[in-house]
Design a protein around this motif. Structure first.
Motif, PDB file in Angstrom:
ATOM      1  N   GLN A  47       0.847  -1.188   0.000  1.00 40.49           N
ATOM      2  CA  GLN A  47       0.000   0.000   0.000  1.00 40.49           C
ATOM      3  C   GLN A  47       0.881   1.236   0.000  1.00 40.49           C
ATOM      4  O   GLN A  47       1.893   1.290   0.700  1.00 40.49           O
ATOM      5  CB  GLN A  47      -0.895  -0.006   1.242  1.00 40.49           C
ATOM      6  CG  GLN A  47      -1.901   1.111   1.288  1.00 40.49           C
ATOM      7  CD  GLN A  47      -2.743   1.018   2.541  1.00 40.49           C
ATOM      8  OE1 GLN A  47      -2.257   1.246   3.637  1.00 40.49           O
ATOM      9  NE2 GLN A  47      -3.998   0.648   2.374  1.00 40.49           N
ATOM     10  N   ASN A  57       0.161   7.308 -11.921  1.00 38.12           N
ATOM     11  CA  ASN A  57       0.548   5.918 -11.721  1.00 38.12           C
ATOM     12  C   ASN A  57       1.991   5.855 -11.234  1.00 38.12           C
ATOM     13  O   ASN A  57       2.815   6.698 -11.577  1.00 38.12           O
ATOM     14  CB  ASN A  57       0.405   5.128 -13.012  1.00 38.12           C
ATOM     15  CG  ASN A  57      -1.030   5.033 -13.461  1.00 38.12           C
ATOM     16  OD1 ASN A  57      -1.952   5.293 -12.695  1.00 38.12           O
ATOM     17  ND2 ASN A  57      -1.240   4.669 -14.701  1.00 38.12           N
ATOM     18  N   PHE A  92       1.050   0.600  -9.657  1.00 36.77           N
ATOM     19  CA  PHE A  92      -0.023   1.163  -8.846  1.00 36.77           C
ATOM     20  C   PHE A  92      -0.786   2.139  -9.725  1.00 36.77           C
ATOM     21  O   PHE A  92      -0.266   3.186 -10.095  1.00 36.77           O
ATOM     22  CB  PHE A  92       0.543   1.892  -7.621  1.00 36.77           C
ATOM     23  CG  PHE A  92       1.131   0.963  -6.614  1.00 36.77           C
ATOM     24  CD1 PHE A  92       0.377   0.522  -5.549  1.00 36.77           C
ATOM     25  CD2 PHE A  92       2.436   0.514  -6.745  1.00 36.77           C
ATOM     26  CE1 PHE A  92       0.918  -0.340  -4.609  1.00 36.77           C
ATOM     27  CE2 PHE A  92       2.981  -0.345  -5.816  1.00 36.77           C
ATOM     28  CZ  PHE A  92       2.217  -0.776  -4.743  1.00 36.77           C
ATOM     29  N   THR A  94      -3.356   4.679  -9.753  1.00 36.69           N
ATOM     30  CA  THR A  94      -4.150   5.526  -8.858  1.00 36.69           C
ATOM     31  C   THR A  94      -5.417   6.026  -9.538  1.00 36.69           C
ATOM     32  O   THR A  94      -6.385   6.333  -8.872  1.00 36.69           O
ATOM     33  CB  THR A  94      -3.339   6.736  -8.354  1.00 36.69           C
ATOM     34  OG1 THR A  94      -2.877   7.482  -9.459  1.00 36.69           O
ATOM     35  CG2 THR A  94      -2.182   6.269  -7.505  1.00 36.69           C
ATOM     36  N   ASP A  97      -8.036   3.416  -8.928  1.00 38.56           N
ATOM     37  CA  ASP A  97      -8.316   3.158  -7.521  1.00 38.56           C
ATOM     38  C   ASP A  97      -9.493   3.965  -6.978  1.00 38.56           C
ATOM     39  O   ASP A  97     -10.168   3.527  -6.078  1.00 38.56           O
ATOM     40  CB  ASP A  97      -7.060   3.446  -6.689  1.00 38.56           C
ATOM     41  CG  ASP A  97      -7.216   3.024  -5.257  1.00 38.56           C
ATOM     42  OD1 ASP A  97      -7.356   3.919  -4.419  1.00 38.56           O
ATOM     43  OD2 ASP A  97      -7.233   1.811  -4.991  1.00 38.56           O
ATOM     44  N   ASN A 100      -6.953   9.282  -4.601  1.00 41.04           N
ATOM     45  CA  ASN A 100      -5.573   9.619  -4.925  1.00 41.04           C
ATOM     46  C   ASN A 100      -4.660   9.562  -3.714  1.00 41.04           C
ATOM     47  O   ASN A 100      -3.480   9.801  -3.810  1.00 41.04           O
ATOM     48  CB  ASN A 100      -5.501  11.016  -5.539  1.00 41.04           C
ATOM     49  CG  ASN A 100      -6.287  11.071  -6.814  1.00 41.04           C
ATOM     50  OD1 ASN A 100      -6.304  10.113  -7.565  1.00 41.04           O
ATOM     51  ND2 ASN A 100      -6.960  12.172  -7.064  1.00 41.04           N
ATOM     52  N   VAL A 103      -3.460   3.890  -2.367  1.00 39.93           N
ATOM     53  CA  VAL A 103      -3.545   2.942  -3.475  1.00 39.93           C
ATOM     54  C   VAL A 103      -2.890   1.648  -3.030  1.00 39.93           C
ATOM     55  O   VAL A 103      -1.837   1.663  -2.394  1.00 39.93           O
ATOM     56  CB  VAL A 103      -2.918   3.520  -4.769  1.00 39.93           C
ATOM     57  CG1 VAL A 103      -1.454   3.838  -4.583  1.00 39.93           C
ATOM     58  CG2 VAL A 103      -3.135   2.601  -5.944  1.00 39.93           C
TER      59      VAL A 103
END
Length: 145
Positions: A47, A57, A92, A94, A97, A100, A103
């Motif tokens: 995380q 990203n 990742f 974002t 997701d 922001n 993530v």
């Protein structure tokens, strides 16, 4: 719940990043070690927690020993010697997701064994030019070992 006889390690670190605008494809912060991480295990969750509301990203490059790395906000170009130490690259996303600030990759299931007992990573900005005004991202790992 880990399988019988296995344990869970959870670690959190503050990852320092530059407060200026990051370039697309650049390193975000410097190469960093997860202190105290098991020498071998299976990464179950990763995380990234940021407080700067940046929808960009990130690639997290994981290494089984210390790598050369790149400077914060410098072009990410991995030397051949570092490529030999690579465990995996985790993206990742974002934008997908929905937030922001946090993530996660909940089930990467990345088995690893470090060469020298240390798990290292480097972040890379992908597809944007974020500014991390706080200068800190929290990185959280859960490892089964």
């Amino acid at each position: 719940m880990p399988a019988k006889g296995l344990r869970i390690w959870r670690g959190t670190l503050d990852h320092a990043v530059g407060t200026g605008a990051q370039g697309d494809g650049d390193g975000v912060g410097i190469a960093t070690q997860f202190l105290g991480a098991p020498e071998a295990g299976i990464i179950r969750t990763i995380q990234i927690v940021g407080t700067d509301d940046q929808a960009v990203n990130l690639n997290m490059w994981l290494f089984d020993e210390q790598q050369t790395g790149v400077a914060d906000n410098a072009a990410f170009a991995m030397p051949d010697a570092d490529a030999a130490k690579l465990i995996e690259m985790v993206l990742f996303d974002t934008r997908r997701d929905g937030t922001n600030n946090v993530v996660s990759v909940e089930t990467p299931n990345l088995a690893y064994r470090t060469a020298g007992g240390a798990l290292w990573f480097q972040l890379q900005c992908v597809g944007g030019t974020p500014t991390y005004a706080s200068g800190i991202m929290k990185i959280k790992l859960t490892i089964e070992f």
